[in-house]
Design a protein around this motif. Structure first.
Motif, short mmCIF file in Angstrom:
data_model
loop_
_atom_site.label_atom_id
_atom_site.label_comp_id
_atom_site.label_asym_id
_atom_site.label_seq_id
_atom_site.Cartn_x
_atom_site.Cartn_y
_atom_site.Cartn_z
N ARG A 232 -54.27 8.80 -68.00
CA ARG A 232 -55.54 7.73 -68.08
C ARG A 232 -56.63 8.51 -68.92
O ARG A 232 -57.16 7.86 -69.80
CB ARG A 232 -56.01 7.05 -66.71
CG ARG A 232 -56.85 5.84 -67.27
CD ARG A 232 -57.04 5.16 -65.90
NE ARG A 232 -57.61 4.10 -65.92
CZ ARG A 232 -57.17 2.95 -66.49
NH1 ARG A 232 -55.91 2.81 -66.46
NH2 ARG A 232 -57.94 1.86 -66.46
N ALA A 233 -56.86 9.77 -68.37
CA ALA A 233 -57.87 10.63 -69.15
C ALA A 233 -57.44 10.61 -70.61
O ALA A 233 -58.26 10.60 -71.73
CB ALA A 233 -58.24 11.88 -68.58
N THR A 236 -58.11 7.65 -72.68
CA THR A 236 -59.46 7.44 -72.71
C THR A 236 -60.10 8.27 -74.06
O THR A 236 -60.79 7.54 -74.89
CB THR A 236 -60.46 7.80 -71.52
OG1 THR A 236 -60.00 7.08 -70.56
CG2 THR A 236 -61.81 7.45 -71.88
#
Length: 324
Positions: A232-233, A236
Motif C-alpha cells: 500500500r505504501a 501511494t
C-alpha cells in the motif's frame, strides 16, 4: 579459510565499522581487528580499508564468495538440527509481500483449525531474508516470488537440499499513476519504458536489475527508492508521481490512485515458488496438500494448472501434475 574470520569480515564490511561489528558479534573491538588481520595474512592481501572502513577490491571479491558460503554453513547446521531436535507445534511461513495471496491466507487458517495447538506465524520480508530464513531453519516454509518466462523456474541462488515447488504464475503489470499518459494503454512493451522514471523498491516490486535483464537493455534507473515491503505504501508513492513499479496483477489490484497495465512484451510472468526442507514438518505437508491451493494461486493466461519441481543440477526439468 576459517568461517569465524569470514563472519567477522562480512560484519565489518556491512557495518562499515570495527566497533559496530564487534557489538553485533559479541566480540571486543581488539578481537575483530585480530580476525581481520589474520584473514588478510591468510589470503595475502588487504581486504578492508581502515579510514574509511570499506572493502578493498579484493575484499569486494571475497564478499561475493563469503556470503553464500556462510549461508550454506548455516543451512547445513539447521538441516542436521532438524534430525536431532523435537519440532515444536509450529508453522512459520516467511514470504515476500506479493507472494501472500488470499488463497494462502485461507489455507493457513484451515490448517490451524485442523491442527489444534498449532502456532502459526507469518513474516513478510525482503527476498534475501526470505531465503535465509528457510535455509537456516528460522522458517518452515518460504514463498519466494520473482519474474521469469512462463513455466521457467525462478533464478534462485543455491538452495542446497531444499525442495522447491512452483505454486503460482500471474501476469506482470506496470503500476502507473492514474493520470499517467500511458495509463489508458492495453499493454506496454518493457523495452519502451527503459528511460521512464522508476521507483526502486527491490523488496516490494520487481527489482530494476531484473527488468533490465528481461528487456535486454540498459535504463530502468531509479528516480526514487522505497526500502520496505508494504504494498500500500508502494502504491501511494507511485500514485504521488515518484516512479513506476512492476508487480504481479493481484498485488496491484485496488491500490488507490494507480492504474495497472499488463506487460505485452517480452513474455513474462510473476512466479511464486514454495521452498521447504527435504523432510517437511507435518503442518507444511498439510498446508501444501490443501485442496485447490495451487490452482487457486494460479491466475491469468500464464496459468498451466501444473506444478514444476526444480530439477537437480544436470537433470532436465519435468512437469508434475498437481493433484491437490
Amino acid at each position: 579459510m576459517d568461517p569465524h574470520l569470514l563472519r567477522t569480515f562480512v560484519a565489518v564490511v556491512e557495518h562499515r565499522s570495527f566497533s559496530a561489528a564487534a557489538q553485533d558479534l559479541g566480540y571486543t573491538q581488539s578481537a575483530v581487528s585480530q580476525h581481520i588481520a589474520a584473514l588478510e595474512a591468510d589470503l595475502g592481501t588487504r581486504l578492508v580499508g581502515r579510514r574509511p572502513v570499506a572493502a578493498t577490491e579484493a575484499g569486494r571479491r571475497l564478499l561475493e564468495h563469503a556470503r553464500p558460503l556462510l549461508l550454506r554453513l548455516d543451512a547445513a547446521r539447521a538441516d542436521l538440527a532438524r534430525l536431532r531436535d523435537v519440532r515444536p507445534a509450529r508453522l512459520a511461513v516467511v514470504c515476500g509481500p506479493a507472494a501472500l495471496t488470499p488463497a494462502w491466507a485461507g489455507a493457513l487458517a484451515r490448517v490451524r483449525q485442523a491442527l489444534p495447538g498449532l502456532a502459526v506465524t507469518v513474516r513478510v520480508r525482503g527476498r534475501e531474508a526470505v531465503l535465509r530464513a528457510v535455509l537456516t531453519g528460522d522458517a518452515d516454509l518460504a514463498l519466494v516470488d520473482g519474474v521469469t518466462a512462463p513455466s521457467d523456474p525462478l533464478p534462485l541462488p543455491d538452495t542446497g537440499t531444499l525442495t522447491t515447488l512452483a505454486v503460482g504464475e500471474q501476469p506482470l503489470v506496470i503500476l502507473l499513476p492514474s493520470g499517467h499518459p500511458l495509463a489508458g494503454r492495453r499493454g506496454l512493451r518493457l523495452a519502451d519504458l527503459a528511460d521512464a522514471h522508476w521507483l526502486d523498491a527491490p523488496d516490494a516490486a520487481v527489482p530494476l536489475g531484473r527488468l533490465r535483464a528481461a528487456a535486454h537493455t540498459d535504463g530502468f534507473r531509479a528516480h526514487a527508492t522505497y526500502e520496505g515491503t508494504d504494498l500500500r505504501a508502494l502504491g501511494t508513492l507511485v500514485a504521488g508521481g515518484n516512479g513506476l513499479a512492476a508487480l504481479p496483477s493481484t498485488a496491484a489490484d485496488g491500490l488507490p490512485g494507480t492504474v495497472a497495465v499488463p506487460v505485452s512484451a517480452p513474455r513474462l510472468v510473476h512466479r511464486t515458488e514454495a521452498l521447504h526442507p527435504k523432510a517437511p514438518a507435518q503442518a507444511v505437508e498439510k498446508l501444501l496438500a490443501e485442496p485447490g491451493l495451487v490452482r487457486g494461486a494460479m491466475a491469468g493466461p500464464a496459468a498451466s494448472g501444473a506444478a514444476l519441481h526444480r530439477p537437480t543440477p544436470g537433470a532436465p526439468a519435468r512437469g508434475v501434475a498437481e493433484t491437490a
